[in-house]
Design an enzyme around this catalytic site. Structure first.
Site, PDB file in Angstrom:
ATOM      1  N   GLU A  84      -8.492  -2.708   7.970  1.00 31.96           N
ATOM      2  CA  GLU A  84      -8.413  -4.039   8.580  1.00 31.96           C
ATOM      3  C   GLU A  84      -9.193  -4.022   9.893  1.00 31.96           C
ATOM      4  O   GLU A  84      -9.248  -2.996  10.583  1.00 31.96           O
ATOM      5  CB  GLU A  84      -6.941  -4.399   8.849  1.00 31.96           C
ATOM      6  CG  GLU A  84      -6.780  -5.742   9.562  1.00 31.96           C
ATOM      7  CD  GLU A  84      -5.356  -6.294   9.558  1.00 31.96           C
ATOM      8  OE1 GLU A  84      -4.441  -5.598   9.088  1.00 31.96           O
ATOM      9  OE2 GLU A  84      -5.185  -7.436  10.023  1.00 31.96           O
ATOM     10  N   GLU A 131       0.090 -12.341   3.395  1.00 34.66           N
ATOM     11  CA  GLU A 131       1.422 -12.609   3.969  1.00 34.66           C
ATOM     12  C   GLU A 131       1.599 -14.073   4.371  1.00 34.66           C
ATOM     13  O   GLU A 131       1.984 -14.373   5.510  1.00 34.66           O
ATOM     14  CB  GLU A 131       1.680 -11.680   5.171  1.00 34.66           C
ATOM     15  CG  GLU A 131       1.783 -10.237   4.779  1.00 34.66           C
ATOM     16  CD  GLU A 131       2.271  -9.307   5.883  1.00 34.66           C
ATOM     17  OE1 GLU A 131       2.336  -9.697   7.053  1.00 34.66           O
ATOM     18  OE2 GLU A 131       2.593  -8.141   5.553  1.00 34.66           O
ATOM     19  N   TYR A 156       7.306  -1.839   5.068  1.00 37.49           N
ATOM     20  CA  TYR A 156       7.177  -0.782   6.075  1.00 37.49           C
ATOM     21  C   TYR A 156       8.570  -0.265   6.385  1.00 37.49           C
ATOM     22  O   TYR A 156       9.522  -1.043   6.461  1.00 37.49           O
ATOM     23  CB  TYR A 156       6.528  -1.331   7.344  1.00 37.49           C
ATOM     24  CG  TYR A 156       5.077  -1.738   7.143  1.00 37.49           C
ATOM     25  CD1 TYR A 156       4.081  -0.765   7.096  1.00 37.49           C
ATOM     26  CD2 TYR A 156       4.712  -3.068   6.989  1.00 37.49           C
ATOM     27  CE1 TYR A 156       2.743  -1.128   6.914  1.00 37.49           C
ATOM     28  CE2 TYR A 156       3.378  -3.433   6.801  1.00 37.49           C
ATOM     29  CZ  TYR A 156       2.396  -2.457   6.769  1.00 37.49           C
ATOM     30  OH  TYR A 156       1.077  -2.799   6.584  1.00 37.49           O
ATOM     31  N   GLU A 184       0.410  -3.178   0.809  1.00 41.19           N
ATOM     32  CA  GLU A 184       0.685  -2.628   2.153  1.00 41.19           C
ATOM     33  C   GLU A 184       2.012  -1.897   2.081  1.00 41.19           C
ATOM     34  O   GLU A 184       3.041  -2.516   1.792  1.00 41.19           O
ATOM     35  CB  GLU A 184       0.767  -3.724   3.219  1.00 41.19           C
ATOM     36  CG  GLU A 184      -0.571  -4.243   3.666  1.00 41.19           C
ATOM     37  CD  GLU A 184      -0.461  -5.215   4.841  1.00 41.19           C
ATOM     38  OE1 GLU A 184       0.362  -4.967   5.746  1.00 41.19           O
ATOM     39  OE2 GLU A 184      -1.198  -6.210   4.815  1.00 41.19           O
TER      40      GLU A 184
HETATM   41  O1  AHR Z   1      -0.921  -3.422   8.499  1.00 43.74           O
HETATM   42  C1  AHR Z   1      -0.663  -4.117   9.684  1.00 43.74           C
HETATM   43  C2  AHR Z   1      -0.254  -5.573   9.442  1.00 43.74           C
HETATM   44  O2  AHR Z   1       0.972  -5.577   8.775  1.00 43.74           O
HETATM   45  C3  AHR Z   1      -1.153  -6.382   8.568  1.00 43.74           C
HETATM   46  O3  AHR Z   1      -2.197  -6.982   9.243  1.00 43.74           O
HETATM   47  C4  AHR Z   1      -0.229  -7.436   8.027  1.00 43.74           C
HETATM   48  O4  AHR Z   1      -0.600  -7.883   6.754  1.00 43.74           O
HETATM   49  C5  AHR Z   1       1.132  -6.775   8.051  1.00 43.74           C
HETATM   50  O5  AHR Z   1       2.073  -7.579   8.676  1.00 43.74           O
END
Ligand code: AHR
Length: 503
Positions: free
Chosen positions: A28, A174, A245, A293
Site C-alpha cells: 500500500e 473496507e 488483525y 488483509e
Molecule cells: O493494512 C493497513 C490498513 O488496514 C489498510 O489500509 C486498511 O484496509 C486496513 O484498515
C-alpha cells in the site's frame, strides 16, 4: 496443562486444493511500504528501475505469490490517472487516508512491471470511495485493453504495448468502515460494486472480482453487510473479502494465542452468509473468499487513529510494528487456518509486505531484514503444496476471555499428489510441552523432521540485531511406531514438519 493430543490423518479425507494465491501479500502507499520499502533509487542494491534488490530477494524467499495494490485505505481517494505517464509531469497529492503527501513517482505501470520482473501476481484495487464506475472500467482498460481505445492507447503511449492481463480486482476497500474516505452503507456500496463490476467485466470478461466484505468480524454491521452486498453482486463477483488483525490486548496472552480460532469462526460465518444468499437465489455458484488483509497488528494498543496523524511527506514511519516470538507463533497458526479452509479461500494477503506491519523491514540507505513473522510465512508457503487434508484433531480446550473455549493444539496438513510430500503444521497454544499421537490409517506416513518458532518471553524485537537473532529451531524428537508417530511440541510453539505420505 499437559495432556495427550491425538491427530488422525487419512489420505482420502481432503478439504481441497491449496490455491497458491493464499500466499499473497500487500503493498500500500502507506508509510514506507513503497518509498524506501520496495523502491529506493540510489540504494546500493537498487536495480535499473530504482527498486531494492535486497527487498525483492527477501520477498522471493518469503514465497509471496500475489501482491495487492495500491491500498488499503489509500485507494479510496486515489486518482490513478495522476500516477501514469512521464514522471516529471506527475503532481503530488495529499492522501487523506494516511495524511501523507504522495509524490506519485510509483504508479500503475511501475508497480505492474515490478510484479512482472519479480514473478508476482498483481491484485489491483479500484477506488469506490471518491470515484466510481467510469474510473474503475477505465483502469481495467488501461491495464488489460488491446490497442485502439482511449485508455489502452494511453498505456501504449506511456511505453507499454502489451496488456498486463491483471486477473484479480478489488471493488474498493473496507467500504463498511466509517474511517474509509467515501464510506457507504451496504445498499449504496452493493449497487455501486455491482455497476462497477459489470462495467469492468464488460471491458475484460476474464477478470475475477472481489466485493468488499467486513473490515472485521467485530463490525456492528458484520453479517448483514455481507448479505446485503452479495444480494446485489452475487452474479457479478467471484470473491468476497475478509480483513482481520489480531493483537495481545491488556496482557491477555491466552486470547491472543487463540486468535486463529477467531479467524476460523470468521471464515465459517462469512461462508454461511455467502451461501445463504446463494441458496435464496437458488444459485449453483459458490462465492469464494479473498482474505486480503490479515496479520498481527497492535492497532488498538500501539497505533490508535489515523485521523490523529499530522500531515507528513517523504515516506514517514507509520505503523512499523516490531514483532515478538509470540507474534510469530500466532502468525503460523493463522496460516494453518487458511489451509484448513482451502475449499473456500482463494486468495490471502498478509498485510503488509515491507515496513508497515510487515515481515520485511528496511532502513533507508541501509539493510533489509526479516522480522520474526517472516519465518512461519516462508516455511508454510514453501512446504504447503497440493491438497489440504481434513485432519481429526482431538485436543483439550482452554478458556479465553475473548473467544471462549479454544483448542490447546491446532493442526493443518497438505499432501502433494505428484510427489507424496507431506507437510504438517501444529501449534501448541499452551505453556507446557504437549505430546501428540499422530495416527495415519490407510497410508504410510513418515516425518523426516521439523522446524519450530517459539514464543519466547523477550517481547517485541525492536532492533534489526534483535530481530536477526530470532530464528527457527529444530523440532523436538519425532518417534515412529506402527501406524503412529509421536510428536513432542515445545510450549507456545508453531512447528512445521515435513515428510511423505504413501498408500
Ligand atoms: O493494512 C493497513 C490498513 O488496514 C489498510 O489500509 C486498511 O484496509 C486496513 O484498515
Amino acid at each position: 496443562m499437559n495432556s495427550d493430543v491425538s491427530i488422525i490423518l487419512h489420505p482420502d479425507y481432503r478439504i481441497g486444493t491449496v490455491d497458491r494465491r493464499i500466499f499473497g501479500s500487500f503493498v500500500e502507499h502507506l508509510g514506507r511500504c513503497v518509498y524506501t520499502g520496495i523502491y529506493e533509487p540510489g540504494h546500493a542494491t537498487a536495480d535499473a528501475h530504482g527498486f531494492r534488490r535486497d527487498v525483492a530477494d527477501l520477498t522471493r524467499e518469503l514465497g509471496v505469490t500475489v501482491v495487492r495494490y495500491p491500498g488499503g485505505n489509500f485507494v479510496s481517494n486515489y486518482v490513478w490517472e495522476d500516477a501514469v505517464g512521464p514522471v516529471e509531469h506527475r503532481k503530488p497529492f495529499l492522501d487523506l487516508a494516511w495524511r501523507t503527501v504522495e509524490p506519485n513517482t510509483i504508479g500503475t505501470d511501475e508497480f505492474l512491471q515490478y510484479c512482472e520482473r519479480e514473478g508476482l501476481e498483481p491484485m489491483m484495487a479500484v477506488n469506490l470511495g471518491t470515484r466510481g464506475v467510469d474510473a474503475a472500467a477505465a483502469l481495467v482498460e488501461y491495464c488489460n485493453g488491446q490497442a485502439g481505445t482511449r485508455w489502452a492507447d494511453l498505456r501504449i503511449a506511456n511505453g507499454r504495448e502489451e496488456p498486463y492481463g491483471v486477473t484479480l480486482w478489488c471493488l474498493g476497500n473496507e467500504m463498511d468502515g466509517p474511517w474509509q474516505i467515501g464510506h457507504k452503507d451496504a445498499h449504496t456500496y452493493g449497487r455501486l460494486a455491482a455497476d462497477a463490476g459489470k462495467a469492468m467485466k464488460l471491458v475484460d470478461p476474464t477478470i475475477e472480482l472481489v466485493a468488499c466484505g467486513s473490515s472485521s468480524m467485530y463490525m456492528d454491521t458484520f453479517g448483514e453487510w455481507e448479505r446485503t452486498v452479495l444480494s446485489y453482486t452475487y452474479d457479478i463477483v467471484d470473491h468476497i473479502s475478509m480483513h482481520a488483525y489480531y493483537e495481545e490486548l491488556n496482557g491477555d496472552r491466552a486470547s491472543f494465542l487463540g486468535s486463529a480460532t477467531a479467524m476460523d469462526r470468521f471464515v465459517e460465518r462469512v461462508v454461511a452468509s455467502a451461501d445463504a444468499v446463494g441458496a435464496q437465489k437458488r444459485s449453483d455458484k459458490r462465492i469464494t473468499l479473498s482474505f486480503d488483509e490479515w496479520n498481527v497488528w497492535y492497532l488498538e494498543s500501539r497505533f490508535g487513529d489515523a485521523t490523529d496523524l499530522p500531515i507528513q511527506r517523504d515516506a514517514p514511519r507509520i505503523i512499523e510494528d516490531r514483532y515478538s516470538g509470540l507474534d510469530a507463533v500466532v502468525v503460523g497458526d493463522l496460516m494453518a487456518t487458511l489451509l484448513n479452509h482451502a475449499d473456500r479461500i482463494a486468495v490471502g494477503c498478509l498485510a503488509q509486505l515491507v515496513n508497515v506491519i510487515a515481515p520485511i523491514m528496511t532502513e533507508p540507505g541501509g539493510d533489509a531484514w526479516r522480522q520474526t513473522t517472516f519465518h512461519p510465512f516462508a516455511t508454510t508457503a514453501h512446504l504447503a503444496r497440493g491438497e489440504a487434508l481434513q485432519l481429526k484433531v482431538d485436543a483439550p480446550t482452554f478458556a479465553t476471555e475473548r473467544h471462549g473455549g479454544v483448542p490447546a493444539v491446532t493442526a493443518a496438513a497438505t499432501v502433494d499428489p505428484d510427489t507424496g510430500a507431506l507437510a504438517l503444521f501444529v501449534t501448541n497454544r499452551t505453556d507446557a510441552e504437549q505430546t501428540v499421537t499422530l495416527r495415519h490409517p490407510g497410508a504410510r506416513a513418515h516425518l523426516e523432521g521439523g522446524r519450530a518458532v517459539l514464543a519466547d518471553h523477550d517481547g517485541a524485537r525492536e532492533t534489526q540485531k534483535a530481530a536477526e537473532a530470532y530464528g527457527m529451531v529444530d523440532a523436538l524428537p519425532i518417534t515412529h511406531g506402527d501406524g503412529t508417530i509421536t510428536l513432542t511440541l515445545a510450549p507456545e510453539s508453531w512447528t512445521a514438519f515435513h515428510g511423505s505420505l504413501e498408500r
